[in-house]
Enzyme design. Structure first.
Site, PDB file in Angstrom:
ATOM      1  N   ASP A 280       0.831  -1.201   0.000  1.00 15.52           N
ATOM      2  CA  ASP A 280       0.000   0.000   0.000  1.00 15.52           C
ATOM      3  C   ASP A 280       0.867   1.252   0.000  1.00 15.52           C
ATOM      4  O   ASP A 280       0.549   2.246   0.651  1.00 15.52           O
ATOM      5  CB  ASP A 280      -0.922  -0.008   1.229  1.00 15.52           C
ATOM      6  CG  ASP A 280      -2.067   0.985   1.090  1.00 15.52           C
ATOM      7  OD1 ASP A 280      -2.396   1.350  -0.048  1.00 15.52           O
ATOM      8  OD2 ASP A 280      -2.614   1.396   2.129  1.00 15.52           O
TER       9      ASP A 280
ATOM     10  N   CYS B 299     -26.612 -11.608  -2.560  1.00 11.94           N
ATOM     11  CA  CYS B 299     -26.429 -10.926  -1.277  1.00 11.94           C
ATOM     12  C   CYS B 299     -26.122  -9.448  -1.475  1.00 11.94           C
ATOM     13  O   CYS B 299     -25.280  -9.071  -2.297  1.00 11.94           O
ATOM     14  CB  CYS B 299     -25.288 -11.590  -0.501  1.00 11.94           C
ATOM     15  SG  CYS B 299     -24.946 -10.799   1.100  1.00 11.94           S
TER      16      CYS B 299
ATOM     17  N   CYS C 276     -23.662  -5.830   2.361  1.00  9.32           N
ATOM     18  CA  CYS C 276     -22.735  -4.706   2.473  1.00  9.32           C
ATOM     19  C   CYS C 276     -23.345  -3.421   1.937  1.00  9.32           C
ATOM     20  O   CYS C 276     -23.175  -2.341   2.523  1.00  9.32           O
ATOM     21  CB  CYS C 276     -21.422  -5.025   1.755  1.00  9.32           C
ATOM     22  SG  CYS C 276     -21.580  -5.397  -0.011  1.00  9.32           S
TER      23      CYS C 276
ATOM     24  N   CYS D 128     -17.940   7.718   1.480  1.00  8.11           N
ATOM     25  CA  CYS D 128     -17.451   6.656   2.362  1.00  8.11           C
ATOM     26  C   CYS D 128     -16.868   7.231   3.657  1.00  8.11           C
ATOM     27  O   CYS D 128     -16.066   8.163   3.625  1.00  8.11           O
ATOM     28  CB  CYS D 128     -16.395   5.843   1.620  1.00  8.11           C
ATOM     29  SG  CYS D 128     -15.629   4.547   2.600  1.00  8.11           S
TER      30      CYS D 128
ATOM     31  N   CYS E 108     -14.187   2.831   8.825  1.00  3.67           N
ATOM     32  CA  CYS E 108     -15.505   2.200   8.983  1.00  3.67           C
ATOM     33  C   CYS E 108     -15.390   0.757   8.527  1.00  3.67           C
ATOM     34  O   CYS E 108     -14.766   0.476   7.498  1.00  3.67           O
ATOM     35  CB  CYS E 108     -16.540   2.942   8.132  1.00  3.67           C
ATOM     36  SG  CYS E 108     -18.209   2.248   8.200  1.00  3.67           S
TER      37      CYS E 108
ATOM     38  N   CYS F 273     -20.684  -8.912   6.328  1.00  7.36           N
ATOM     39  CA  CYS F 273     -20.437  -9.872   5.240  1.00  7.36           C
ATOM     40  C   CYS F 273     -20.509 -11.305   5.766  1.00  7.36           C
ATOM     41  O   CYS F 273     -19.792 -11.672   6.703  1.00  7.36           O
ATOM     42  CB  CYS F 273     -19.065  -9.623   4.615  1.00  7.36           C
ATOM     43  SG  CYS F 273     -18.678 -10.786   3.283  1.00  7.36           S
TER      44      CYS F 273
END
Length: 359
Positions: free
Chosen positions: A119, A180, A183, A203, A230, A237
């Protein structure tokens, strides 16, 4: 220390189109760095010349010693910090492990060209991990694995070694997330605007970590007590019922950040913030944004306390204490804060007590 490892080539055409469409829609908000490097993010050989293969790894981080996430979220007076940031910063730990892996490979095959990433550069890490067979990108845009959910970090080694594509990556289709929408339904700010499409500007992770200015008023009440990141889309999930707790001691909570009262965190001075976030991912947002985020959470806690006090007044048998005073006191302590950004959010927070009466 890695729980899984996969290999892939560097062809990311489909993911590049997805990225460019996302950028064209402006979903990256003020994350200018998402555009800055052009196609280097989706074309590994442009970032690291000579790259022909990628080694992708994952490391689980869910801390089993942390306070229960749902209980914290339901307690308006306690600050919620994303589970990945409760312990030490993962960047250095994983980089050292990846370097060790590269050294081990060098011992076997001799010198080779490589570069490790955690990252830390324009890398489409989730796309590469998906191609390497470590999971699939779910509707919330996180990488998912049917055996361990999504509570893991990703890292990569770009290399010029001609590695075999030993893993068959799963496709993004109905056999995984299926119908599903847990989320999507759970996102407090409705940031998942469509399956696999997240508008970062909505977000809470973006608002509390990436955004450096004022948090849009329309999202403040939706943030609840989330002061850094968050996890809601991961918490709901179904695949995360298969997740494993981390074996890394460094990822366990430090300084009680898993269950601290908002008033206590808001009273940290700059030196306390620097000391308690040393070696933590939280450090990158800076002291001013830390206070900004907590001010919003305190405003939401004040509104909840005011509504509770109103309900208690109608219930003469209630023995619940009035929580408004300590919250007010904490906010008033920073009403004249040197930072205009903090003052703005404190003033909004104080106004929430009155705002609750008009609902």
């Amino acid at each position: 220390g890695f729980q899984s490892c996969g290999f892939t080539n560097i062809q990311l055409d489909a993911h590049e189109r997805h990225l460019l469409n996302w950028l064209d829609d402006g979903f990256h908000g003020e994350m200018e760095y998402m555009q800055r490097h052009g196609t280097k993010r989706s074309r590994p050989a442009e970032l690291q010349p000579g790259t022909s293969s990628v080694i992708s790894v994952r490391m689980e981080y869910f801390p089993d010693h942390a306070a229960d996430a749902w209980q914290v979220l339901q307690n308006a007076g306690t600050g919620y910090v994303s589970r990945y940031a409760l312990g030490r910063d993962y960047h250095k730990l994983m980089r050292k492990r990846l370097q060790k892996l590269a050294d081990n490979i060098s011992d076997k095959v001799g010198e080779f060209g490589y570069r490790v990433f955690v990252d830390s550069a324009p890398v489409l890490e989730k796309a590469l991990a998906e191609k390497a067979g470590l999971g699939w990108i779910g509707k919330h845009s996180n990488l998912l694995d049917s055996d361990c959910g999504s509570w893991f970090f990703l890292g990569e080694i770009y290399t010029d070694l001609p590695l075999l594509e030993a893993d068959i990556p799963p496709s993004r289709n109905s056999s995984h997330c299926g119908t599903c929408t847990a989320c999507i339904d759970a996102c407090p700010t409705k940031a998942i605007v469509a399956p696999f499409r997240v508008d970062a500007r909505r977000c809470i992770s973006y608002l509390t970590i990436e955004l450096r200015g004022s948090i849009p008023v329309e999202f403040r009440s939706m943030m609840g007590n989330r002061i850094y990141g968050c996890d809601d889309c991961q918490l709901v999930c179904p695949f995360n019922k298969f997740s494993n707790a981390t074996s890394e001691a460094d990822f366990q909570p430090r300084h009680e950040l898993d269950s601290s009262k908002l008033e206590d965190l808001f009273r940290w001075d700059k030196s306390t913030f620097d000391r308690k976030t040393e070696g933590s991912a939280i450090r990158r947002i800076g002291y001013e944004c830390w206070l900004r985020n907590i001010a919003v959470a305190l405003g939401n806690a004040l509104r909840v306390a005011a509504e509770s006090a109103f309900n208690n007044a109608a219930d003469t048998a209630s023995l619940e204490p009035d929580r408004r005073e300590p919250i007010r006191a904490a906010l008033l302590h920073r009403i004249d804060d040197p930072s205009a950004l903090v003052r703005e959010h404190v003033q909004w927070a104080l106004a929430q007590e009155t705002a609750s009466a008009t609902r």
